[in-house]
Design a protein around this motif. Structure first.
Motif, PDB file in Angstrom:
ATOM      1  N   GLY A 260       2.055  17.359  -5.003  1.00 16.85           N
ATOM      2  CA  GLY A 260       2.684  17.695  -3.635  1.00 16.85           C
ATOM      3  C   GLY A 260       2.352  16.828  -2.551  1.00 16.85           C
ATOM      4  N   THR A 261       1.268  15.735  -2.677  1.00 16.84           N
ATOM      5  CA  THR A 261       1.185  14.732  -1.645  1.00 16.84           C
ATOM      6  C   THR A 261       2.241  13.913  -1.242  1.00 16.84           C
ATOM      7  OG1 THR A 261      -1.183  14.764  -2.863  1.00 16.84           O
ATOM      8  CG2 THR A 261      -0.636  13.082  -1.147  1.00 16.84           C
ATOM      9  N   ALA A 262       2.561  13.736  -0.274  1.00 14.86           N
ATOM     10  CA  ALA A 262       3.546  13.012   0.450  1.00 14.86           C
ATOM     11  C   ALA A 262       2.987  11.712   0.654  1.00 14.86           C
ATOM     12  CB  ALA A 262       4.122  13.531   1.931  1.00 14.86           C
TER      13      ALA A 262
ATOM     14  N   TYR B 247       1.255   7.364 -10.155  1.00 16.67           N
ATOM     15  CA  TYR B 247       1.160   8.667 -10.368  1.00 16.67           C
ATOM     16  C   TYR B 247       2.661   9.431 -10.683  1.00 16.67           C
ATOM     17  CZ  TYR B 247       2.560   8.317  -5.649  1.00 16.67           C
ATOM     18  OH  TYR B 247       3.561   8.264  -4.496  1.00 16.67           O
ATOM     19  N   ASP B 248       2.575  10.487 -11.257  1.00 19.34           N
ATOM     20  CA  ASP B 248       3.966  11.201 -11.737  1.00 19.34           C
ATOM     21  C   ASP B 248       4.331  11.854 -10.282  1.00 19.34           C
ATOM     22  OD1 ASP B 248       3.763  10.684 -14.201  1.00 19.34           O
ATOM     23  OD2 ASP B 248       2.947  12.756 -14.983  1.00 19.34           O
ATOM     24  N   LEU B 249       5.621  11.974 -10.195  1.00 19.33           N
ATOM     25  CA  LEU B 249       6.419  12.212  -8.980  1.00 19.33           C
ATOM     26  C   LEU B 249       6.727  13.656  -9.139  1.00 19.33           C
ATOM     27  CD1 LEU B 249       8.439   9.039  -8.739  1.00 19.33           C
ATOM     28  CD2 LEU B 249       6.838   9.902  -6.920  1.00 19.33           C
ATOM     29  N   LYS B 250       6.945  14.481  -8.112  1.00 22.74           N
ATOM     30  CA  LYS B 250       7.230  15.792  -8.278  1.00 22.74           C
ATOM     31  C   LYS B 250       8.600  16.024  -8.744  1.00 22.74           C
ATOM     32  CE  LYS B 250       7.604  19.779  -4.975  1.00 22.74           C
ATOM     33  NZ  LYS B 250       7.563  20.400  -3.639  1.00 22.74           N
TER      34      LYS B 250
ATOM     35  N   LEU C 258       9.062  -8.903  -8.898  1.00 27.41           N
ATOM     36  CA  LEU C 258       8.193  -7.778  -8.691  1.00 27.41           C
ATOM     37  C   LEU C 258       7.306  -7.885  -7.628  1.00 27.41           C
ATOM     38  CD1 LEU C 258       6.166  -5.909 -11.507  1.00 27.41           C
ATOM     39  CD2 LEU C 258       4.918  -7.054  -9.415  1.00 27.41           C
ATOM     40  N   THR C 259       6.851  -7.181  -6.718  1.00 30.40           N
ATOM     41  CA  THR C 259       6.006  -6.996  -5.698  1.00 30.40           C
ATOM     42  C   THR C 259       5.323  -5.588  -5.538  1.00 30.40           C
ATOM     43  OG1 THR C 259       5.792  -7.617  -3.329  1.00 30.40           O
ATOM     44  CG2 THR C 259       7.802  -5.893  -3.831  1.00 30.40           C
ATOM     45  N   VAL C 260       4.090  -5.742  -4.857  1.00 26.08           N
ATOM     46  CA  VAL C 260       3.390  -4.540  -4.684  1.00 26.08           C
ATOM     47  C   VAL C 260       3.384  -4.122  -2.986  1.00 26.08           C
ATOM     48  CG1 VAL C 260       1.930  -5.163  -6.486  1.00 26.08           C
ATOM     49  CG2 VAL C 260       1.267  -6.233  -4.279  1.00 26.08           C
ATOM     50  N   PRO C 261       2.976  -2.822  -2.727  1.00 28.52           N
ATOM     51  CA  PRO C 261       3.015  -2.482  -1.279  1.00 28.52           C
ATOM     52  C   PRO C 261       2.111  -3.362  -0.572  1.00 28.52           C
ATOM     53  CG  PRO C 261       2.168  -0.586  -2.725  1.00 28.52           C
ATOM     54  CD  PRO C 261       2.442  -2.060  -3.720  1.00 28.52           C
ATOM     55  N   ARG C 262       2.281  -3.398   0.710  1.00 25.57           N
ATOM     56  CA  ARG C 262       1.329  -4.034   1.699  1.00 25.57           C
ATOM     57  C   ARG C 262       0.411  -2.907   2.425  1.00 25.57           C
ATOM     58  NH1 ARG C 262       0.588  -9.107   0.689  1.00 25.57           N
ATOM     59  NH2 ARG C 262       0.295  -9.523   3.024  1.00 25.57           N
ATOM     60  N   THR C 263       1.002  -1.972   2.508  1.00 20.87           N
ATOM     61  CA  THR C 263       0.270  -0.556   2.956  1.00 20.87           C
ATOM     62  C   THR C 263       0.605   0.367   2.086  1.00 20.87           C
ATOM     63  OG1 THR C 263       1.890  -0.376   4.771  1.00 20.87           O
ATOM     64  CG2 THR C 263       0.366  -1.655   5.428  1.00 20.87           C
ATOM     65  N   MET C 264      -0.480   1.377   2.034  1.00 24.00           N
ATOM     66  CA  MET C 264      -0.261   2.657   1.474  1.00 24.00           C
ATOM     67  C   MET C 264      -0.794   3.932   2.159  1.00 24.00           C
ATOM     68  SD  MET C 264      -1.175   1.352  -2.613  1.00 24.00           S
ATOM     69  CE  MET C 264      -2.726   0.686  -2.531  1.00 24.00           C
ATOM     70  N   HIS C 265      -0.107   4.741   2.383  1.00 25.31           N
ATOM     71  CA  HIS C 265      -0.701   6.150   2.934  1.00 25.31           C
ATOM     72  C   HIS C 265      -0.339   7.304   2.383  1.00 25.31           C
ATOM     73  CE1 HIS C 265      -1.578   3.707   6.474  1.00 25.31           C
ATOM     74  NE2 HIS C 265      -0.253   3.149   6.365  1.00 25.31           N
ATOM     75  N   PRO C 266      -1.117   8.479   2.341  1.00 26.46           N
ATOM     76  CA  PRO C 266      -2.473   8.596   3.166  1.00 26.46           C
ATOM     77  C   PRO C 266      -3.454   7.604   2.459  1.00 26.46           C
ATOM     78  CG  PRO C 266      -2.181  10.514   1.814  1.00 26.46           C
ATOM     79  CD  PRO C 266      -0.807   9.517   1.461  1.00 26.46           C
ATOM     80  N   ALA C 267      -4.348   7.015   3.235  1.00 23.22           N
ATOM     81  CA  ALA C 267      -5.477   6.423   3.018  1.00 23.22           C
ATOM     82  C   ALA C 267      -6.412   6.879   2.018  1.00 23.22           C
ATOM     83  CB  ALA C 267      -5.967   5.660   4.160  1.00 23.22           C
ATOM     84  N   ASP C 268      -6.556   8.326   2.151  1.00 21.97           N
ATOM     85  CA  ASP C 268      -7.692   8.697   1.341  1.00 21.97           C
ATOM     86  C   ASP C 268      -7.269   9.321   0.051  1.00 21.97           C
ATOM     87  OD1 ASP C 268      -5.930  10.817   2.397  1.00 21.97           O
ATOM     88  OD2 ASP C 268      -7.714  12.114   2.949  1.00 21.97           O
ATOM     89  N   VAL C 269      -6.177   8.961  -0.513  1.00 28.12           N
ATOM     90  CA  VAL C 269      -6.034   9.386  -1.965  1.00 28.12           C
ATOM     91  C   VAL C 269      -5.810   8.079  -2.680  1.00 28.12           C
ATOM     92  CG1 VAL C 269      -4.660  11.293  -1.064  1.00 28.12           C
ATOM     93  CG2 VAL C 269      -3.393   9.175  -1.824  1.00 28.12           C
TER      94      VAL C 269
END
Length: 164
Positions: free
Chosen positions: A141-143, A85-88, A49-60
């Protein structure tokens, strides 16, 4: 947050998807990957298992996100992305390693490689690559875009396969 704390947080979250009696235990870390074991009905199983090093957008608020790869027996693997979170519904998640893209099909907040016969090609690309990017769309709907380090994935998968 240090990588070990991030992996530990993901471990706690991952325990919510395992059988109720299965409490995962960290076995060892390899670079940015951790190996965890749990016992279910008297059988020990492991996963990397690993976790992300970066996540975008930064404001969510992304919640807790991680990649998990479990050995399926022999030389087969079952990779999945678990998002906070749930995916579209009806969307696709795209995982890219180098120049190779893999389509993943989501259900709820988990996504698997769309064509199961591509699971091992996905893992082989991970072993050969340095970074994996994941693009997904939330149910709102957030990319979103994540970058995962592949540093340590090969050793982690070897340890997970050897787990007893």
């Amino acid at each position: 947050m240090s990588i070990n704390r991030q992996i530990l947080a993901a471990l706690v979250f991952a325990s919510t998807i395992l059988p109720a009696q299965a409490q995962p235990v960290m076995v060892k870390t390899f670079g940015h990957w951790g190996v965890y074991s749990y016992t279910d009905n008297g059988k020990t199983a492991c996963y990397a298992l690993t976790v992300p090093r970066t996540m975008h957008p930064a404001d969510v608020n992304h919640g807790r996100n991680f990649l998990l790869v479990a050995p399926k027996g022999g030389d087969a693997y079952m990779p999945q992305a678990q998002l906070g979170y749930d995916l579209k519904t009806g969307s696709q998640v795209t995982a890219t390693v180098g120049s190779e893209a893999f389509q993943m099909t989501p259900r709820g907040n988990v996504a698997w490689v769309s064509r199961e016969n591509r699971d091992n090609a996905f893992v082989a690309a991970m072993k050969a690559g340095s970074t994996l990017t994941l693009e997904a769309t939330s149910s709102r709907g957030t990319a979103t875009h994540y970058a995962f380090s592949l540093n340590g994935v090969t050793a982690a998968l070897q340890q997970a396969k050897a787990c007893r």
